[in-house]
Design an enzyme around this catalytic site. Structure first.
Site, PDB file in Angstrom:
ATOM      1  N   GLY A 289       0.816  -1.220   0.000  1.00  0.00           N
ATOM      2  CA  GLY A 289       0.000   0.000   0.000  1.00  0.00           C
ATOM      3  C   GLY A 289       0.840   1.256   0.000  1.00  0.00           C
ATOM      4  N   CYS A 290       1.885   1.261   0.813  1.00  0.00           N
ATOM      5  CA  CYS A 290       2.749   2.446   0.911  1.00  0.00           C
ATOM      6  C   CYS A 290       3.522   2.672  -0.385  1.00  0.00           C
ATOM      7  CB  CYS A 290       3.684   2.319   2.104  1.00  0.00           C
ATOM      8  SG  CYS A 290       2.793   2.245   3.677  1.00  0.00           S
TER       9      CYS A 290
END
Length: 157
Positions: free
Chosen positions: A48-49
């Site tokens: 996600g990051c």
């Protein structure tokens, strides 16, 4: 554990001075007179990051063209940030806040729900700080995917 207080539009942005991926100090005051997007993320090189950072990277030209700089902050150590930056070709500062003091001051660390459990951790959050150092936009619990596109719509960039 009590919920961390959250920043709101109009609040003065809490100052910070943190090391970047190369160990150089970057301070919020470095951006005085400019608008800056400050975003907090849990961990470099996680799916996600990575998606979120690459979205900022891919939108950086338009954001910079609209007078917006971008700074990412996580609890990761500078060496991990350097590896993340180099792997993903990131061209904006990634800052290290291992003691989470800045994360906490911005309301981006505290209780959150993860897989149905309440845990302490980084709350994925994005802020726009105006030229005078005030919060112009405060978004908590943002999604990693599609967030930058939504932010650009919100800011008409």
């Amino acid at each position: 554990m009590p919920q961390t207080p959250r920043l709101e539009v109009g609040d003065t942005a809490p100052s910070f001075s943190l090391p970047d991926a190369d160990g150089n100090t970057v301070a919020l005051s470095d951006y005085k007179g400019r608008k800056v997007i400050v975003y907090f993320y849990p961990a470099a090189s996680t799916p996600g990051c990575t998606k979120q950072a690459c979205d900022f990277r891919d939108s950086l030209g338009e954001l910079n063209g609209a007078g917006l700089d971008v700074v990412g902050i996580s609890p990761d150590k500078p060496a991990k940030l350097a590896k993340f930056r180099d792997q993903e070709g990131l061209t904006f500062p990634l800052l290290s806040d291992p003691d989470k003091a800045v994360l906490t001051a911005w309301g981006a660390f505290g209780e959150k729900t993860m897989y149905g459990k309440t845990v302490q951790g980084v709350i994925r959050s994005t802020f726009v700080v105006d030229e005078d150092g005030r919060i112009a936009e405060a978004q908590y619990n943002v999604r990693a995917t599609g967030h930058v596109a939504k932010l650009r719509r919100d800011l008409s960039v």
